[in-house]
Scaffold this motif. Structure first.
Motif, PDB file in Angstrom:
ATOM      1  N   ILE A 286      -8.315   8.578  -0.498  1.00  0.00           N
ATOM      2  CA  ILE A 286      -7.277   9.051  -1.424  1.00  0.00           C
ATOM      3  C   ILE A 286      -7.631  10.410  -1.991  1.00  0.00           C
ATOM      4  CG2 ILE A 286      -6.303   8.674  -3.701  1.00  0.00           C
ATOM      5  CD1 ILE A 286      -5.696   6.091  -3.121  1.00  0.00           C
ATOM      6  N   LYS A 379      -4.844   1.671   9.816  1.00  0.00           N
ATOM      7  CA  LYS A 379      -4.511   1.017   8.540  1.00  0.00           C
ATOM      8  C   LYS A 379      -4.474   2.042   7.407  1.00  0.00           C
ATOM      9  CE  LYS A 379      -7.730  -2.046   9.036  1.00  0.00           C
ATOM     10  NZ  LYS A 379      -8.675  -3.113   8.689  1.00  0.00           N
ATOM     11  N   THR A 382      -1.429   4.180   5.823  1.00  0.00           N
ATOM     12  CA  THR A 382      -0.542   3.745   4.738  1.00  0.00           C
ATOM     13  C   THR A 382      -0.788   4.541   3.459  1.00  0.00           C
ATOM     14  OG1 THR A 382      -2.158   2.049   4.267  1.00  0.00           O
ATOM     15  CG2 THR A 382      -0.250   1.387   5.520  1.00  0.00           C
ATOM     16  N   LEU A 393       5.010   1.594   5.485  1.00  0.00           N
ATOM     17  CA  LEU A 393       4.905   0.889   4.206  1.00  0.00           C
ATOM     18  C   LEU A 393       5.669   1.628   3.112  1.00  0.00           C
ATOM     19  CD1 LEU A 393       3.708  -1.411   2.597  1.00  0.00           C
ATOM     20  CD2 LEU A 393       1.647  -0.085   2.277  1.00  0.00           C
ATOM     21  N   SER A 411      11.141  -8.486  -1.626  1.00  0.00           N
ATOM     22  CA  SER A 411       9.832  -7.859  -1.461  1.00  0.00           C
ATOM     23  C   SER A 411       8.956  -8.700  -0.544  1.00  0.00           C
ATOM     24  CB  SER A 411       9.167  -7.670  -2.821  1.00  0.00           C
ATOM     25  OG  SER A 411       8.882  -8.909  -3.407  1.00  0.00           O
ATOM     26  N   HIS A 412       9.030 -10.033  -0.646  1.00  0.00           N
ATOM     27  CA  HIS A 412       8.235 -10.869   0.247  1.00  0.00           C
ATOM     28  C   HIS A 412       8.591 -10.584   1.703  1.00  0.00           C
ATOM     29  CE1 HIS A 412       8.175 -12.917  -3.582  1.00  0.00           C
ATOM     30  NE2 HIS A 412       7.108 -13.599  -3.181  1.00  0.00           N
ATOM     31  N   TYR A 415       7.337  -7.052   2.852  1.00  0.00           N
ATOM     32  CA  TYR A 415       5.894  -6.999   3.099  1.00  0.00           C
ATOM     33  C   TYR A 415       5.529  -7.816   4.328  1.00  0.00           C
ATOM     34  CZ  TYR A 415       5.357  -4.867  -1.460  1.00  0.00           C
ATOM     35  OH  TYR A 415       5.444  -4.019  -2.515  1.00  0.00           O
ATOM     36  N   PHE A 422       1.944  -3.988  11.397  1.00  0.00           N
ATOM     37  CA  PHE A 422       0.572  -3.463  11.382  1.00  0.00           C
ATOM     38  C   PHE A 422      -0.373  -4.418  12.101  1.00  0.00           C
ATOM     39  CE2 PHE A 422       2.025  -0.750   7.893  1.00  0.00           C
ATOM     40  CZ  PHE A 422       1.456   0.435   8.310  1.00  0.00           C
ATOM     41  N   TRP A 423      -0.169  -5.710  11.871  1.00  0.00           N
ATOM     42  CA  TRP A 423      -1.065  -6.688  12.458  1.00  0.00           C
ATOM     43  C   TRP A 423      -0.986  -6.639  13.975  1.00  0.00           C
ATOM     44  CZ3 TRP A 423      -0.840 -11.058  15.512  1.00  0.00           C
ATOM     45  CH2 TRP A 423      -2.015 -11.816  15.539  1.00  0.00           C
ATOM     46  N   CYS A 426      -2.913  -3.524  15.195  1.00  0.00           N
ATOM     47  CA  CYS A 426      -4.368  -3.587  15.028  1.00  0.00           C
ATOM     48  C   CYS A 426      -4.976  -4.686  15.889  1.00  0.00           C
ATOM     49  CB  CYS A 426      -4.715  -3.829  13.562  1.00  0.00           C
ATOM     50  SG  CYS A 426      -4.207  -2.492  12.513  1.00  0.00           S
TER      51      CYS A 426
ATOM     52  N   TYR B 128     -11.534 -18.459  11.358  1.00  0.00           N
ATOM     53  CA  TYR B 128     -11.184 -17.462  12.377  1.00  0.00           C
ATOM     54  C   TYR B 128      -9.819 -16.853  12.079  1.00  0.00           C
ATOM     55  CZ  TYR B 128      -9.708 -15.687  16.932  1.00  0.00           C
ATOM     56  OH  TYR B 128      -9.234 -14.890  17.936  1.00  0.00           O
ATOM     57  N   GLU B 132      -8.986 -12.908  11.230  1.00  0.00           N
ATOM     58  CA  GLU B 132      -8.153 -12.075  12.112  1.00  0.00           C
ATOM     59  C   GLU B 132      -6.876 -11.620  11.421  1.00  0.00           C
ATOM     60  OE1 GLU B 132      -8.851 -10.651  14.786  1.00  0.00           O
ATOM     61  OE2 GLU B 132     -10.733 -11.649  15.257  1.00  0.00           O
ATOM     62  N   ARG B 135      -8.077  -8.947   8.141  1.00  0.00           N
ATOM     63  CA  ARG B 135      -8.666  -7.618   8.376  1.00  0.00           C
ATOM     64  C   ARG B 135      -7.784  -6.727   9.226  1.00  0.00           C
ATOM     65  NH1 ARG B 135     -13.541  -7.767  12.667  1.00  0.00           N
ATOM     66  NH2 ARG B 135     -12.424  -8.801  14.316  1.00  0.00           N
ATOM     67  N   ASN B 136      -6.691  -7.265   9.763  1.00  0.00           N
ATOM     68  CA  ASN B 136      -5.797  -6.411  10.538  1.00  0.00           C
ATOM     69  C   ASN B 136      -4.545  -6.009   9.762  1.00  0.00           C
ATOM     70  OD1 ASN B 136      -7.194  -6.034  12.962  1.00  0.00           O
ATOM     71  ND2 ASN B 136      -6.709  -8.116  13.594  1.00  0.00           N
ATOM     72  N   ILE B 137      -4.555  -6.232   8.472  1.00  0.00           N
ATOM     73  CA  ILE B 137      -3.418  -5.808   7.648  1.00  0.00           C
ATOM     74  C   ILE B 137      -3.939  -4.779   6.641  1.00  0.00           C
ATOM     75  CG2 ILE B 137      -1.730  -6.555   5.935  1.00  0.00           C
ATOM     76  CD1 ILE B 137      -1.604  -9.206   7.350  1.00  0.00           C
ATOM     77  N   PRO B 138      -3.253  -3.640   6.513  1.00  0.00           N
ATOM     78  CA  PRO B 138      -3.771  -2.596   5.629  1.00  0.00           C
ATOM     79  C   PRO B 138      -4.003  -3.094   4.204  1.00  0.00           C
ATOM     80  CG  PRO B 138      -1.941  -1.770   6.895  1.00  0.00           C
ATOM     81  CD  PRO B 138      -2.033  -3.229   7.191  1.00  0.00           C
ATOM     82  N   LEU B 140      -3.725  -1.494   1.408  1.00  0.00           N
ATOM     83  CA  LEU B 140      -2.691  -1.078   0.457  1.00  0.00           C
ATOM     84  C   LEU B 140      -1.519  -2.058   0.468  1.00  0.00           C
ATOM     85  CD1 LEU B 140      -1.997   1.096  -1.546  1.00  0.00           C
ATOM     86  CD2 LEU B 140      -0.858   2.338   0.269  1.00  0.00           C
ATOM     87  N   LEU B 141      -1.175  -2.527   1.672  1.00  0.00           N
ATOM     88  CA  LEU B 141      -0.100  -3.506   1.807  1.00  0.00           C
ATOM     89  C   LEU B 141      -0.468  -4.784   1.069  1.00  0.00           C
ATOM     90  CD1 LEU B 141       2.505  -4.493   3.062  1.00  0.00           C
ATOM     91  CD2 LEU B 141       1.356  -4.750   5.219  1.00  0.00           C
ATOM     92  N   PHE B 144      -0.141  -4.209  -2.672  1.00  0.00           N
ATOM     93  CA  PHE B 144       1.275  -4.259  -3.030  1.00  0.00           C
ATOM     94  C   PHE B 144       1.769  -5.692  -3.043  1.00  0.00           C
ATOM     95  CE2 PHE B 144       2.481   0.281  -1.576  1.00  0.00           C
ATOM     96  CZ  PHE B 144       2.151   0.742  -2.816  1.00  0.00           C
ATOM     97  N   PHE B 145       1.370  -6.455  -2.026  1.00  0.00           N
ATOM     98  CA  PHE B 145       1.833  -7.835  -1.949  1.00  0.00           C
ATOM     99  C   PHE B 145       1.419  -8.608  -3.197  1.00  0.00           C
ATOM    100  CE2 PHE B 145       0.863 -12.253  -0.947  1.00  0.00           C
ATOM    101  CZ  PHE B 145       2.115 -12.691  -0.574  1.00  0.00           C
ATOM    102  N   ALA B 149       4.790  -8.723  -5.157  1.00  0.00           N
ATOM    103  CA  ALA B 149       5.427  -9.941  -4.670  1.00  0.00           C
ATOM    104  C   ALA B 149       4.903 -11.195  -5.371  1.00  0.00           C
ATOM    105  CB  ALA B 149       5.235 -10.066  -3.162  1.00  0.00           C
ATOM    106  N   TYR B 274      -9.808  -8.888   1.092  1.00  0.00           N
ATOM    107  CA  TYR B 274      -9.888  -7.983   2.253  1.00  0.00           C
ATOM    108  C   TYR B 274     -11.336  -7.773   2.675  1.00  0.00           C
ATOM    109  CZ  TYR B 274      -9.075  -3.618   4.877  1.00  0.00           C
ATOM    110  OH  TYR B 274      -9.034  -2.642   5.833  1.00  0.00           O
ATOM    111  N   PHE B 278     -14.392  -8.849   6.235  1.00  0.00           N
ATOM    112  CA  PHE B 278     -15.392  -8.037   6.945  1.00  0.00           C
ATOM    113  C   PHE B 278     -16.791  -8.613   6.737  1.00  0.00           C
ATOM    114  CE2 PHE B 278     -11.816  -5.252   6.565  1.00  0.00           C
ATOM    115  CZ  PHE B 278     -11.804  -4.568   7.761  1.00  0.00           C
ATOM    116  N   ASN B 331     -17.582   0.612   0.741  1.00  0.00           N
ATOM    117  CA  ASN B 331     -16.162   0.671   1.078  1.00  0.00           C
ATOM    118  C   ASN B 331     -15.327   0.061  -0.030  1.00  0.00           C
ATOM    119  OD1 ASN B 331     -16.429   1.955   3.450  1.00  0.00           O
ATOM    120  ND2 ASN B 331     -16.253   0.133   4.733  1.00  0.00           N
ATOM    121  N   LEU B 338      -7.603   2.844  -4.533  1.00  0.00           N
ATOM    122  CA  LEU B 338      -6.198   2.561  -4.227  1.00  0.00           C
ATOM    123  C   LEU B 338      -5.459   2.070  -5.462  1.00  0.00           C
ATOM    124  CD1 LEU B 338      -6.363   0.861  -0.743  1.00  0.00           C
ATOM    125  CD2 LEU B 338      -5.692   3.143  -1.320  1.00  0.00           C
TER     126      LEU B 338
END
Lengths: 446, 395
Positions: A286, A379, A382, A393, A411-412, A415, A422-423, A426, B128, B132, B135-138, B140-141, B144-145, B149, B274, B278, B331, B338
């Motif tokens: 950032i 990722k 975003t 996003l 919103s649900h 997202y 994204f998933w 990745c 598992y 999976e 770690r494959n979703i940003p 920031l998302l 926000f969620f 939400a 998140y 990792f 990290n 953020l």
């Protein structure tokens, strides 16, 4: 000597008895993996309880109670005075899908984005499949032709070269470019002469390089009749992919260069590389993006402005390059010293040693790390929404302000959709890296 | 007969240019010249630009009154406080969320990493899928969620969700009772300190005794007894001088008790969930790196499953785990920036507000960079020290 006939030793094989029912088949599997002991049974029950808590509500939300069609928010609202829990409002995603993909890119020009996606796909798919031939042509297409064509298609081309660097008009730009070429060729000639080698190949390579740059500049400056689309109106998946792909393409060579610099024997080059790498790795992305959006304009001479998207691209690329450098350095360190010495014994110079012997082995070793950096970069795209660029996003987030679709589930749903996109990207990257890793795992197999 | 190799005459002239040492010096000088030129350009341009925009450079603005409020602060802060104090508040908030986040992520990550290796099929599959997906979703998302939400979707203060123990959840945050220590409770505090000191002493003594006699001592249960018991005795002796400040609905919001803001909750949840995914992979790789022969050897010595894991596997796995774990901690700390996206007042968020008000871009970004760089360097220095202590001592 006589053979004694021992009556109690069997002479024929006993019939095979089937294994106990609790050890084979479904039952055996269940026993072994789920109910082998009391504690294991308890864990299984806890696990099933967790699944039961999480999965049915998600499925109910995403599919069972979901609304698939509708014109506006009415469709996704629960009927008044009822306790029905409404599910995902996919109708809203459907209505907003063009925005999520193109942002505010003009409707009439969206075929250009589609064409770029298509050109990218036909270059990428054969490149990812190891069995398809013409890899060299493919790479030239992806790194040479596609970026130029994609750039012209997305922006509209027709760049005014007169605003470039020092020149006042297009004609004077080309004259200056010619002078620069002649000077550079002269310098190359001089260096070659001083080194007492044949000056011809050096001069020719300089001329060829300048000719390629001239061709690119010319193509970019030609008016193809495409409407110019400012990057401010780009958005959605388009911006995500542009940033991610440019970042990936730029960060790999930069990262390799800095990794080599950090392993160099020349103290100043090493020091500069270390400072660069540690600086970018030590700060959050950032602040880098803030720096490129707020500070970079201050560094430039008056009148020179950079595109906002381009500034973000520079920040992301430099940031990813530092991480890439550390990954590549790990690979370089893993190559045994004998390989370096062997290459030197064959009389190879530094660049040939690195390019032909060390880097191919080192990069192969660190493919998982490289792909992890790519995934991280994808990722991280975003984050540009914080400096006011609308990636996927960002588009989803900004769509919440639209009253047409404002419902409690909006919103649900948004997202969920973004997360899914994204998933998929990745996860497929990580699967492909595992596949490549297995394929290239030739030398160290035991 | 030996053949004397004679070099051609021209190469004597060329040798200077082809001498790697001289070439190295030449290229380094070229790099220095380029950097100096680059730096000079940047500085002159910046000075010119700042002059044109009438921005005075320097850190004098830090003493100016800030004039904006901060929703969460560990030290006293009001709108009359200075920009400098605002930055300190932001920095402390960064540290707070990073510290708690690191603890949560470590615990969750270890649990999931070990679950991933479980013999139990259901448990290992759940771990598992968790890894999976998360770690494959940003990140920031995910922030926000959690913020928009989940935590923003809970009822308003009037219809708060009440959890047992007078904990209230609403869209203004989570409100919990707060213990109030009145005079006389100092004795309990002293008792706690004494208990901790005693535990250290007993641990050392038990270790020495086991070395010499082989007898074991239940250190863990003694420690629990001491740390809980002594302060309790202290409290009983002084007659429970601890009151409780319950949150209560007054007007439109809750007053009293401890308030945890939804911004903090969202950031903390997203960061630790998140990062845990990792850490779980790191833990799994670390445990797998310990060869199976170690387990078998421990079992052959008659050590049971639990102590095998605790005394044989984990100490060896830690060597593999610590270096990547360090970078995950870093990290997490960096990712806490953020916060600016959901306006949790961390260093970057507060700094961004100040930047917008004063236009002191270079100074603010400089402060950010210095703070994060020194956090990074400090953490890696500490972890290097720890890593060296844990490293395998070979011949």
């Amino acid at each position: 000597m006589s053979t004694t006939d021992y009556a109690y030793v069997r002479t024929e094989m006993a019939d095979e008895v089937p294994p106990p029912a609790s050890e084979v088949g479904v039952l055996g599997w269940l026993h072994k993996n789920l109910f082998s002991s009391w504690s294991n049974t308890l864990l299984t029950l806890i696990g099933i309880y967790i699944v039961w808590l999480l999965v049915p509500p998600v499925i109910e939300f995403a599919f069972v109670n979901a609304v698939w069609t509708g014109e506006n928010r009415e469709a996704c609202l629960a009927p008044p005075d009822s306790n029905v829990h409404m599910g995902a409002c996919w109708a809203y995603v459907k209505a907003y899908l063009p925005q999520f993909i193109y942002g505010r890119y003009p409707d009439a020009e969206r075929w250009r984005v589609n064409l770029v996606f298509f050109l990218f796909a036909i270059g990428l798919v054969p490149m990812l499949m190891p069995r398809v031939p013409f890899k060299r042509a493919n790479i030239i297409y992806m790194l040479g032709a596609f970026p130029v064509v994609g750039f012209i298609l997305l922006t509209g081309g027709d760049f005014d070269l007169s605003g470039f660097v020092f020149s006042e008009s297009t004609a004077s730009f080309w004259i200056e470019y010619l002078i620069l070429t002649v000077v550079l060729a002269g310098v190359a000639f001089g260096i070659a002469k001083a080194g007492a080698t044949d000056p011809k190949p050096m001069v020719i390579s300089v001329l060829a390089g300048m000719a390629v740059i001239a061709a690119v500049l010319f193509l970019v400056s030609v008016d193809f009749g495409l409407a110019v689309v400012e990057t401010e109106v780009w958005g959605g998946l388009l911006v995500t992919l542009v940033i991610a792909i440019t970042g990936i393409v730029a960060s790999l060579p930069l990262g390799i260069a800095f990794a080599l610099g950090r392993r160099s024997k020349l103290p100043i080059i090493r020091l500069v590389s270390i400072i660069f790498i540690e600086f970018w790795r030590g700060v959050p992305l950032i602040t880098v993006l803030f720096m490129s959006s707020v500070m970079l304009p201050l560094f430039l001479p008056e009148g020179v402005t950079f595109d906002k998207l381009l500034r973000a691209l520079i920040g992301v690329a430099l940031f990813a390059a530092a991480y890439m450098a550390e990954v590549v350095r790990g690979g370089l360190q893993a190559i045994p010293k004998g390989q370096y010495e062997g290459a030197q014994a064959l009389g190879l110079g530094y660049w040939k040693m690195m390019g032909l012997i060390v880097l191919p082995q080192a990069l192969k070793l660190v493919i998982p790390g490289i792909v992890n950096t790519f995934i991280g970069l994808f990722k991280d795209t975003t984050l540009v929404l914080i400096i006011g660029l609308f990636d996927l996003l960002g588009q989803v987030q900004s769509s919440y302000t639209d009253p047409t679709w404002s419902t409690p589930t909006q919103s649900h749903t948004g997202y969920m959709f973004a997360a899914l996109v994204f998933w998929v990207f990745c996860f497929s990257m990580s699967r492909y890296s595992i596949y490549m890793e297995k394929r290239l795992h030739t030398g160290h197999r035991r | 007969m030996a053949v004397q190799h004679t070099a051609p005459a021209e190469s004597a002239r060329a040798s200077l240019f082809y001498d790697p040492k001289i070439r190295g010096i030449f290229f380094q000088l070229l790099l220095i010249a380029a950097l100096i030129f680059f730096g000079y350009q940047i500085v002159t341009n910046t000075v010119a630009n700042l002059e044109r925009q009438n921005i005075a450079s320097g850190f004098a603005f830090l003493d100016t009154t800030a004039g904006f409020g901060i929703i969460q602060s560990l030290i006293e802060y009001s709108e009359e406080s200075s920009y400098g104090r605002g930055l300190v508040v932001g920095f402390l908030n960064t540290l707070l969320v990073a510290f708690i986040g690191i603890i949560l992520a470590t615990v969750l990550g270890f649990v999931i990493g070990i679950a991933r290796l479980s013999q139990n099929w259901v448990i290992s599959r759940i771990a598992y899928v968790y890894i999976e997906i998360i770690r494959n979703i940003p990140l920031l998302l995910q922030i926000f969620f959690w913020y928009f939400a989940v935590l923003r979707a809970v009822p308003n203060p009037r219809d708060s969700i009440e959890l047992p123990g007078s904990i209230f959840v609403n869209n203004r945050g989570v409100f919990a009772p707060r213990p109030v220590f009145e005079s006389g409770s100092g004795l309990a505090g002293i008792a706690l300190l004494v208990a901790i000191a005693a535990v250290f002493f007993i641990k050392n003594w038990a270790h020495r005794r086991q070395e010499t006699t082989g007898q074991q001592f239940p250190v863990f249960w003694t420690a629990v007894g001491l740390i809980v018991g002594l302060p309790l005795i202290g409290l009983i002796v002084t007659g429970f001088p601890v009151g409780v400040d319950y949150p209560a609905l007054k007007g439109f919001n809750f007053v009293g008790g401890v308030k945890v803001t939804p911004e903090f909750m969202a950031l903390l949840l997203a960061l630790s969930i998140y990062t845990a995914s990792f850490i779980a992979e790191i833990v799994r790789a670390g445990i797998l790196a310990v060869s199976h022969g170690q387990t078998e050897a421990a079992h052959a010595l008659g050590i049971r499953n639990g102590p095998t894991l605790r005394l044989v596997i984990i100490p060896q796995a830690m060597r593999v785990i610590i270096p990547p774990l360090t970078s995950q901690y870093l990290n997490l700390t960096k990712n806490s920036s953020l916060a600016v996206a959901i306006a949790y007042p961390d260093l970057v968020s507060v700094g961004g507000t100040i930047l917008n008000q004063t236009g002191q871009a270079i100074e603010i970004i400089g402060i950010w960079m210095v703070v994060y760089l020194s956090l990074s360097l400090l953490t890696s220095a500490f972890m290097n020290w720890y890593n060296q202590r844990m490293a395998l001592v070979e011949r």
